[in-house]
Write a protein that holds these residues in place. Structure first.
Motif, mmCIF file in Angstrom:
data_model
loop_
_atom_site.group_PDB
_atom_site.id
_atom_site.type_symbol
_atom_site.label_atom_id
_atom_site.label_comp_id
_atom_site.label_asym_id
_atom_site.label_seq_id
_atom_site.Cartn_x
_atom_site.Cartn_y
_atom_site.Cartn_z
ATOM 1 N N GLY A 316 33.080 42.087 42.272
ATOM 2 C CA GLY A 316 33.717 40.905 42.848
ATOM 3 C C GLY A 316 33.750 39.746 41.868
ATOM 4 N N LEU A 317 32.621 39.498 41.194
ATOM 5 C CA LEU A 317 32.581 38.423 40.196
ATOM 6 C C LEU A 317 33.492 38.739 39.012
ATOM 7 C CD1 LEU A 317 28.779 37.500 40.165
ATOM 8 C CD2 LEU A 317 30.661 36.232 41.201
ATOM 9 N N ARG A 318 33.499 40.017 38.610
ATOM 10 C CA ARG A 318 34.388 40.418 37.510
ATOM 11 C C ARG A 318 35.846 40.119 37.842
ATOM 12 N NH1 ARG A 318 35.293 46.669 37.292
ATOM 13 N NH2 ARG A 318 36.476 46.022 39.141
ATOM 14 N N ASP A 319 36.273 40.515 39.031
ATOM 15 C CA ASP A 319 37.670 40.327 39.417
ATOM 16 C C ASP A 319 38.003 38.855 39.635
ATOM 17 O OD1 ASP A 319 37.881 43.049 39.290
ATOM 18 O OD2 ASP A 319 37.848 43.376 41.459
ATOM 19 N N VAL A 320 37.106 38.120 40.271
ATOM 20 C CA VAL A 320 37.366 36.698 40.514
ATOM 21 C C VAL A 320 37.439 35.937 39.191
ATOM 22 C CG1 VAL A 320 36.320 34.584 41.409
ATOM 23 C CG2 VAL A 320 36.492 36.591 42.873
ATOM 24 N N ASP A 321 36.565 36.279 38.261
ATOM 25 C CA ASP A 321 36.619 35.616 36.952
ATOM 26 C C ASP A 321 37.925 35.923 36.230
ATOM 27 O OD1 ASP A 321 34.171 34.433 37.302
ATOM 28 O OD2 ASP A 321 33.051 35.920 36.151
ATOM 29 N N ALA A 322 38.420 37.152 36.411
ATOM 30 C CA ALA A 322 39.684 37.523 35.758
ATOM 31 C C ALA A 322 40.855 36.725 36.327
ATOM 32 C CB ALA A 322 39.931 39.020 35.924
ATOM 33 N N VAL A 323 40.940 36.634 37.662
ATOM 34 C CA VAL A 323 42.063 35.890 38.252
ATOM 35 C C VAL A 323 41.900 34.392 38.003
ATOM 36 C CG1 VAL A 323 42.477 37.662 39.982
ATOM 37 C CG2 VAL A 323 40.950 35.766 40.539
ATOM 38 N N LEU A 324 40.662 33.924 37.947
ATOM 39 C CA LEU A 324 40.422 32.516 37.644
ATOM 40 C C LEU A 324 40.903 32.191 36.239
ATOM 41 C CD1 LEU A 324 39.189 29.826 38.599
ATOM 42 C CD2 LEU A 324 36.994 30.609 37.687
ATOM 43 N N GLY A 325 40.589 33.082 35.288
ATOM 44 C CA GLY A 325 41.057 32.876 33.927
ATOM 45 C C GLY A 325 42.570 32.872 33.839
ATOM 46 N N ARG A 326 43.200 33.738 34.644
ATOM 47 C CA ARG A 326 44.664 33.804 34.633
ATOM 48 C C ARG A 326 45.268 32.510 35.170
ATOM 49 N NH1 ARG A 326 48.149 36.333 31.549
ATOM 50 N NH2 ARG A 326 50.105 36.809 32.585
ATOM 51 N N LEU A 327 44.747 32.016 36.275
ATOM 52 C CA LEU A 327 45.263 30.776 36.853
ATOM 53 C C LEU A 327 45.057 29.605 35.900
ATOM 54 C CD1 LEU A 327 44.038 31.151 40.555
ATOM 55 C CD2 LEU A 327 46.406 31.248 39.755
ATOM 56 N N GLN A 328 43.915 29.556 35.242
ATOM 57 C CA GLN A 328 43.656 28.473 34.301
ATOM 58 C C GLN A 328 44.577 28.559 33.094
ATOM 59 O OE1 GLN A 328 39.435 29.202 33.837
ATOM 60 N NE2 GLN A 328 38.890 27.459 35.121
ATOM 61 N N SER A 329 44.885 29.793 32.675
ATOM 62 C CA SER A 329 45.815 29.963 31.557
ATOM 63 C C SER A 329 47.209 29.454 31.917
ATOM 64 C CB SER A 329 45.883 31.441 31.167
ATOM 65 O OG SER A 329 46.842 31.658 30.160
#
Length: 401
Positions: A316-329
């Motif tokens: 869950g943390l892995r996936d949330v961090d990935a989508v968070l990074g995408r949104l920030q990008s």
């Protein structure tokens, strides 16, 4: 040559009318502030003024386009900021779910919180600009670009961006699929997956130990338990499942990293005989909504073992961090667009000012010169008027009377 009285009258009237016309033109120039009122006044200056006017109008139109893009990007940046805040709050809930003292009911409560964040994110993804255009619709959509279906949220917009032309292309929408639906799976290089887990083992997200050794393959990790001895077997496979070479085997030690072909991952806990994990190459296919849906479903599972909870939290943390990074990008890219729009707006303002200055130089009146000309023409008109009055008295009837 004999000059008749009628001829003298006509000449005086003609001069009087010409002086009056000149005085009227001078007065019109003073009141309008324009030296060139008609193209015939100065054809060259009139052409310069016309070109400058066209340039200023083009710059003004482009300015409106830039303003439309800037307004849309400001709204989009605000929406992405709200989305980042919601995902960060969801991350905190997933972290809290890892508390070993939590009961099933408490984890379900956290799942309910995640559901609220997920619904909030869907509303943000379908946010409008106030004029009926969806911020994340890409090149357009018939309705809301993100639709919640039984199989998960689907993007119904068109890939790409709608843009305006203002000397350079500036977007007025953002590609919603790119922002919300295309985060990298796994750790960005490979993804660890659970295939069969009847024991109490769980696998972490893994890491890259040697980038040069990474291969585009699938790896199946199977555990064999015989008495108190646990071993693992790693079978390399092509992405279509075809076996690729002999398996690699080794003794299993809980918490000790397993390394193969530049990848390192750790399996913890006690796997059962036949338990299987897998790694596959990362793809740009993780969506914000799938990441939360997976965590919500797993946190609602009753009687979850601690290893299951640990697996849920890790992935869950892995996936949330990935989508968070995408949104920030994407948010950073929108910020760059705003900076570029500001630069274009400044350039267009300078162009418009230059065009207006050129037009002014071509057709505007020098007020000092204009006042001087008006006074000169007024004096001339007064002189002609007095002369005409004198000529009127040069008649035989004046003397016969």
């Amino acid at each position: 040559m004999r000059i008749a009285t009628a001829q003298a009258y006509e000449n005086s009237i003609a001069n009087l009318q010409k002086r009056q016309q000149d005085l009227s033109d001078s007065q019109t120039r003073l009141t309008t502030g324009k030296r060139v009122l008609r193209a015939s006044d100065d054809p060259t200056a009139a052409a310069r003024a016309e070109r400058s006017l066209a340039s200023a109008e083009r710059a003004a139109v482009s300015q409106r386009s830039v303003e439309a893009s800037r307004t849309a990007m400001e709204l989009t940046e605000g929406a992405l900021g709200d989305a980042v805040s919601a995902v960060q709050s969801a991350r905190e809930s997933i972290v809290a779910a890892g508390n070993a003292s939590y009961t099933d009911a408490e984890r379900r409560g956290l799942a309910d919180q995640l559901q609220l964040y997920r619904n909030q994110l869907l509303a943000i993804a379908n946010r409008e600009d106030g004029a009926g255009t969806y911020l994340f619709s890409g090149q357009g959509s018939n309705g809301a670009p993100f639709v919640d279906t039984a199989g998960g949220v689907q993007f119904r917009g068109l890939d790409g961006e709608s843009s305006v032309a203002a000397g350079e292309v500036l977007p007025i929408t953002v590609n919603g699929a790119n922002a919300w639906m295309r985060a990298p799976t796994g750790n960005g290089v490979f993804e660890t997956q659970v295939v069969t887990d009847n024991g109490t083992a769980w696998i972490d997200v893994g890491r890259v130990s040697d980038p040069s050794a990474i291969q585009d393959r699938r790896y199946d990790i199977t555990f064999n338990v015989a008495g108190s001895v646990t071993t693992y077997s790693i079978q390399r496979r092509q992405l279509d499942g075809t076996v690729d070479g002999a398996p690699v085997t080794g003794p299993y030690q809980a918490g000790t990293a397993i390394e193969i072909d530049g990848m390192s991952f750790t399996v913890s806990g006690a796997p059962a005989n036949g338990d299987e994990f897998r790694t596959v190459p990362s793809t740009q296919s993780l969506t914000v909504f799938d990441a939360l849906d997976r965590a919500i479903a797993e946190l609602r599972e009753p009687f979850a073992h601690s290893s299951d909870v640990a697996q849920t939290v890790a992935h869950g943390l892995r996936d949330v961090d990935a989508v968070l990074g995408r949104l920030q990008s994407v948010r950073s890219a929108v910020g760059d667009t705003l900076n570029r729009a500001e630069s274009v707006a400044d350039r267009l303002s300078a162009t418009e000012l230059h065009a207006k200055t050129e037009r002014s130089n071509a057709e505007d009146l020098d007020m000092v010169q204009g006042i001087s000309d008006f006074q000169s023409k007024q004096t001339g008109y007064d002189a002609v008027l007095k002369t005409y009055a004198q000529v009127q008295r040069l008649s035989l009837f004046q003397y016969l009377g």
